[in-house]
Design a protein around this motif. Sequence first.
Motif, PDB file in Angstrom:
ATOM      1  N   VAL A 208       6.691   0.972  -1.118  1.00  0.00           N
ATOM      2  CA  VAL A 208       7.211   2.043  -0.036  1.00  0.00           C
ATOM      3  C   VAL A 208       8.162   1.341   1.024  1.00  0.00           C
TER       4      VAL A 208
ATOM      5  N   LYS B  25       8.828   4.971  -7.605  1.00  0.00           N
ATOM      6  CA  LYS B  25       9.795   4.624  -6.468  1.00  0.00           C
ATOM      7  C   LYS B  25      11.484   4.949  -6.720  1.00  0.00           C
TER       8      LYS B  25
ATOM      9  N   VAL C  22       4.787   8.644  -2.635  1.00  0.00           N
ATOM     10  CA  VAL C  22       6.026   7.476  -2.278  1.00  0.00           C
ATOM     11  C   VAL C  22       7.032   7.857  -1.400  1.00  0.00           C
TER      12      VAL C  22
END
Lengths: 562, 138
Positions: free
Chosen positions: A248, A295, A412
């Motif tokens: 993150v 991500k 995320v």
Amino acid sequence: MKTHVQTERERWEKKTLEPALKKSPERRERFITVSNEEIARLYTPDDIKDLDYERDLGCPGDYPYTRGVYPTMYRGRLWTMRQFAGFGGPEETNQRFKYLLKEGQTGLSTAFDMPTLMGLDSDHPLADGEVGVEGVAVDTLRDFEILFDGIPLDQVSTSFTINPSAPVIYAMYIAIGDRQGVPREKLRGTIQNDMLKEFIAQKEWVVPPRPSVDLIVDIFEFGIRETPKFNLISISGYHIREAGSTAVQELAFTLADGMAYVEAALQRGLDIDEVAPQLSFFFNSHNSFFEEIAKFRAARRIWARALRERYGAQNPESWKLRFHTQTAGCSLTEQQPLNNIVRVALQALAAVLGGTQSLHTNSYDEALALPTEEAVRIALRTQQIIAYESGVADTIDPLAGSYFVEALTNEVERKALEYIHKIERLGNGSILEGVFRGIEQGFFQREIAQAAYEYQKQVESGEQIIVGVNKYTIPKEQDQKVPTLKIDPEVQRRQIERLQQVRRERDARAVERTLARLEEAARQRQNTMPYILEAVKAYASVGEIMEVLKRVHGAYREPAMV
Amino acid sequence: MNRPIRVLMAKAGLDGHDRGVKVVARALRDAGMEVIYTGLHNTPEQVIKAALQEDVDVIGLSILSGAHLTIFKKTRELMKQYGMDDVLLLGGGIIPDEDKPILEELGVKGLFGPGTSTQEIVEFIRREVQKLRELQPA
């Protein structure tokens, strides 16, 4: 009212799960990713009940590009397999380049040695022992003449991993192109040129953050006009992650850096739709497979929305986040090094399932030394096996719609946006200012060091398992011996000799004159690029040019903090 | 009385890989040692100057740029020049196996590569500093 799924899940938990858990409990209390994110036992349609296909995913090539930036993705063209190379002097790297081109590669990727990366000449006292070791040594245009000897710049695209001295290297490339008679608008390639992540994580710098960003915007302003096919920056999370951040943090800090560059360009009066299409990104692919995929998907969605909504970009090319990926160097182990081949394969697979545009796979011996040729070949073959044998490249974004992957993508994204908003508050509404203050106050550095320390503690307590390191270990004597690459110390002597020869032979007055003009331009806050190009063509060295900028802007020194 | 162990942690050379050095510095501090961290890009001269000023028991040098042979050699020469026989020199980073005997010969007492647990480093330092202190006149 309860949904049908909820009722069904409650029934399952009571009737099926509970008795099973009573008989044999789960393997551990908490299941966490490598970034310490807790993963739930089960994901169901309820976890993504607010997901709107058109709004949140879109078809490939459609806003917000969660499913990919191109309509056909790898069915049209596979990702670019781009292995980073460079060692010794320009002669050795030129030979490697020619070999790669003969083998059919059309993209070159250049690694520089530490002195070149830090803007120092090979004869600087701090350069001793580092010349040509981590990459190719470059001091003056003479080295670039050797590096690109016999390589027509209108037929290749060249990527340069270079940051503080990026303006000099970019100028050298243009100078070689000019000499070969290649029109500047035909030059293709990338310079990394991302200083914010240097101050945050990789720690290669010359002048302080604010003038560093000014120099980057000089390149934007110059490059948009002069070399429109050249990627003027590669905004990088790779090094942030290697320094120990979580997934993150990597995502949030990188996108915040990207927004900071956009804001700096807008402050200069550049047009968002001129700048944004020439921006590209660079991410890490680490061990937690699904978290990495989430991500990459979240990155595209956040960027597209920010560019369109926050910065008002109109051109769809401005909304698309294109990125290069490298597998996680920090995940490689010195112990039982062949196991790294498997780690790299999984990380590469995550990058492909996340829709990367290009990929570098690490070699299994990189926790030991620079990679040998054989190790590099296996790394490349890993990509080819994924591309041609596994079938994962045959359909677009195959994990979309998975309850888990979509829920994780949302999570995320949510956490990354929290960080971005925090940075924005730090800068009173300006992300550029927020990033500067975050660097000045050590915010990023502290967050990353804390995450790295937490991870190390989890490894030592056994909560994070690294095969061959804290589990399934073998005595060192029984471990695989792998051959490692050695750099001839002769390279340093030869490089210094050539630099001194250039200094003797060049027109000293031209060097003096062009450096003085550069200094004047930097003091007047004019665009420095034309002056740097002039100095490069007069054979001023990397160190001499960076020294001028240091004289004007001061040298950066990071406050040491643990 | 046993004074706390004082450690200088330093990044020498040009590389900016400071993840490991910072993790180790924090672990040593958590283990009760006094840790001074120099920050990045130090010459051996700067490292030695700081070590003398801070009167440390241990110097930990972190190098991941491949310049370890040059940098450790210079550092050891300076240590000899300044009579720092009672100071323990340790190294961390990417050090190929075949270079380890060369560094040990030079007088680098411990080399800690990727995957080393911080506990192992703590124990090593305690043991070796104890030995060095026993050798010194009180």
